[in-house]
Motif scaffolding. Structure first.
Motif, short mmCIF file in Angstrom:
data_model
loop_
_atom_site.label_atom_id
_atom_site.label_comp_id
_atom_site.label_asym_id
_atom_site.label_seq_id
_atom_site.Cartn_x
_atom_site.Cartn_y
_atom_site.Cartn_z
N ILE A 214 44.22 14.52 33.85
CA ILE A 214 44.09 14.86 35.32
C ILE A 214 42.66 14.21 35.55
N ASP A 215 42.65 13.90 36.93
CA ASP A 215 41.37 13.01 37.27
C ASP A 215 40.20 14.00 37.33
N ALA A 216 39.12 13.62 37.33
CA ALA A 216 37.95 14.46 37.44
C ALA A 216 37.81 15.50 38.32
N LYS A 217 38.19 15.05 39.54
CA LYS A 217 38.27 16.33 40.76
C LYS A 217 39.26 17.30 40.56
N SER A 218 40.40 16.70 40.01
CA SER A 218 41.35 17.79 39.76
C SER A 218 40.85 18.75 38.40
N GLU A 219 40.18 18.19 37.53
CA GLU A 219 39.81 19.10 36.40
C GLU A 219 38.55 19.92 36.99
N ALA A 220 37.74 19.55 37.85
CA ALA A 220 36.80 20.39 38.29
C ALA A 220 37.68 21.54 39.20
N GLY A 221 38.46 21.30 39.90
CA GLY A 221 39.29 22.04 40.58
C GLY A 221 40.03 23.24 39.96
N LEU A 222 40.73 22.81 38.68
CA LEU A 222 41.33 23.62 37.98
C LEU A 222 40.17 24.73 37.37
N ILE A 223 39.06 24.36 36.90
CA ILE A 223 38.10 24.96 36.15
C ILE A 223 37.94 26.27 37.11
N GLU A 224 37.46 25.63 38.25
CA GLU A 224 36.97 26.49 39.66
C GLU A 224 38.13 27.52 39.92
N LEU A 225 39.33 27.11 39.83
CA LEU A 225 40.44 28.38 40.30
C LEU A 225 40.58 29.20 39.15
N MET A 226 40.31 28.62 37.66
CA MET A 226 40.52 29.64 36.67
C MET A 226 39.48 30.79 36.68
N PHE A 227 38.26 30.59 37.27
CA PHE A 227 37.08 31.51 37.01
C PHE A 227 37.26 32.28 38.47
N ILE A 228 37.72 31.76 39.54
CA ILE A 228 38.09 32.51 40.72
C ILE A 228 39.06 33.71 40.11
N ASP A 229 40.25 33.15 39.75
CA ASP A 229 41.24 34.11 39.14
C ASP A 229 40.57 35.14 38.60
N TYR A 230 39.69 34.84 37.56
CA TYR A 230 39.04 35.82 36.46
C TYR A 230 38.00 36.89 37.33
N PHE A 231 37.42 36.45 38.02
CA PHE A 231 36.07 37.22 38.67
C PHE A 231 36.58 38.00 39.64
N GLU A 232 37.64 37.38 40.55
CA GLU A 232 38.02 37.83 41.82
C GLU A 232 36.72 38.29 42.82
N PRO A 233 36.06 37.21 42.98
CA PRO A 233 34.63 37.34 43.68
C PRO A 233 34.74 38.13 44.92
N ASP A 234 33.75 38.92 45.39
CA ASP A 234 33.66 39.90 46.48
C ASP A 234 33.90 38.93 48.00
N THR A 235 33.24 37.83 47.84
CA THR A 235 33.36 36.88 49.21
C THR A 235 34.36 36.15 49.47
N MET A 236 35.53 36.14 48.23
CA MET A 236 36.61 35.18 48.13
C MET A 236 37.83 35.91 47.84
N LYS A 237 37.76 37.47 48.24
CA LYS A 237 39.01 38.19 47.93
C LYS A 237 39.96 38.23 48.84
N TRP A 238 39.59 37.89 50.15
CA TRP A 238 40.72 37.93 51.26
C TRP A 238 41.55 36.79 50.98
N SER A 239 41.02 35.61 50.31
CA SER A 239 41.99 34.44 50.09
C SER A 239 42.58 34.47 48.52
N MET A 240 42.47 35.53 47.84
CA MET A 240 43.03 35.41 46.39
C MET A 240 44.36 34.91 46.45
#
Length: 287
Positions: A214-240
């Motif tokens: 996967i390209d660098a941008k997609s790689e960063a996007g994958l890592i970002e999504l992995m941690f969003i899924d893990y933490f369920e951040p307060d300011t992002m919960k409506w879009s989980m």
């Protein structure tokens, strides 16, 4: 051969947002930090296998309500702390001493205001923010940063630091309600693959940048999504639900196109302390 993708933490730097609004010797701390983080930007540019993901979190408010002083007939200092919205007052003792040129152990001249601690050591003067001073002294109050936002950037010297950031603004709004301190944790991650050749039984591992699954941008996007899924951040919960659909799509693509059977993310640190401890809505605090 089936492959296992592993997301590994290379380094992390926590920044107390309060400091970005201050000055140091007449210079804006925001500019000083931005200049330092230009090195992170260089790493991302020069090493295509490194991605920067940042977490914006909130942790219990800590201030000093009086002067730090030495206990009588001791090399231990007494640190008077005021903690949390209830302003709970506690005193913590810890050894703080210096060795002079003759090898003698002596007290360190120390002074403070509510948020900064100044120490006069044998050869230099050190001024440290309270949270970092407590961490250096090995004082763990059992606190953690509850992650409220996860993001990615190629410009860590600008993104979030400059203050023009929706996730940061939302987190600051929440912190006013809960009376907490806000931290931005900047993390450099690396994605690599593990596999075993079925005909030889030889194990190998290789960076994504070498095989370019996967390209660098997609790689960063994958890592970002992995941690969003893990933490369920307060300011992002409506879009989980949307984030999880995107993550599932990326994982299925890796499996179907490149035979990647699993993707794991780790946040392992050599030195685990309260300052680096994170928590989320899904799993709570983890060391």
């Amino acid at each position: 051969a089936k492959k296992h993708a592993e997301i590994c933490l290379l380094e992390t730097t926590p920044i107390w947002h309060y400091l970005l609004l201050q000055e140091d010797d007449g210079k804006p701390v925001r500019s000083i930090v931005a200049n330092q983080f230009a090195e992170y930007k260089r790493q991302i540019k020069d090493f295509s296998d490194r991605q920067l993901i940042y977490f914006i979190g909130m942790r219990p408010r800590i201030r000093l309500y009086d002067q730090i002083r030495y206990a009588r007939f001791s090399k231990k200092i007494i640190i008077p702390l005021e903690i949390g919205p209830q302003r709970q007052r506690v005193k913590v003792k810890v050894l703080l001493a210096a060795q002079d040129d003759n090898g003698a152990i002596k007290r360190v001249n120390i002074s403070n205001d509510a948020t900064m601690v100044t120490q006069e050591w044998v050869e230099n003067l050190i001024k440290e923010p309270l949270h970092y001073f407590l961490d250096k002294c090995g004082i763990d109050l059992g606190h953690s940063s509850r992650v409220a936002y996860v993001g990615r950037t190629d410009n860590p010297n600008i993104r979030a630091i400059d203050g023009n950031h929706r996730g940061l603004s939302d987190t600051l709004g929440l912190s006013k309600e809960t009376d907490e301190d806000v931290f931005i944790h900047y993390n450099v991650f690396h994605l690599r693959y593990h596999a075993e050749a079925t005909n030889t039984g030889i194990n190998f591992q290789v960076s994504n940048s070498l095989i370019d699954h996967i390209d660098a941008k997609s790689e960063a996007g994958l890592i970002e999504l992995m941690f969003i899924d893990y933490f369920e951040p307060d300011t992002m919960k409506w879009s989980m639900p949307d984030y999880r659909i995107s993550l599932r799509k990326k994982l299925l693509e890796l499996n179907e196109t490149y035979n990647v059977s699993a993707v794991t993310a780790s946040y392992d640190l050599e030195h685990v302390s309260s300052l680096y401890r994170l928590a989320g809505n899904r799993f709570g605090t983890r060391d």
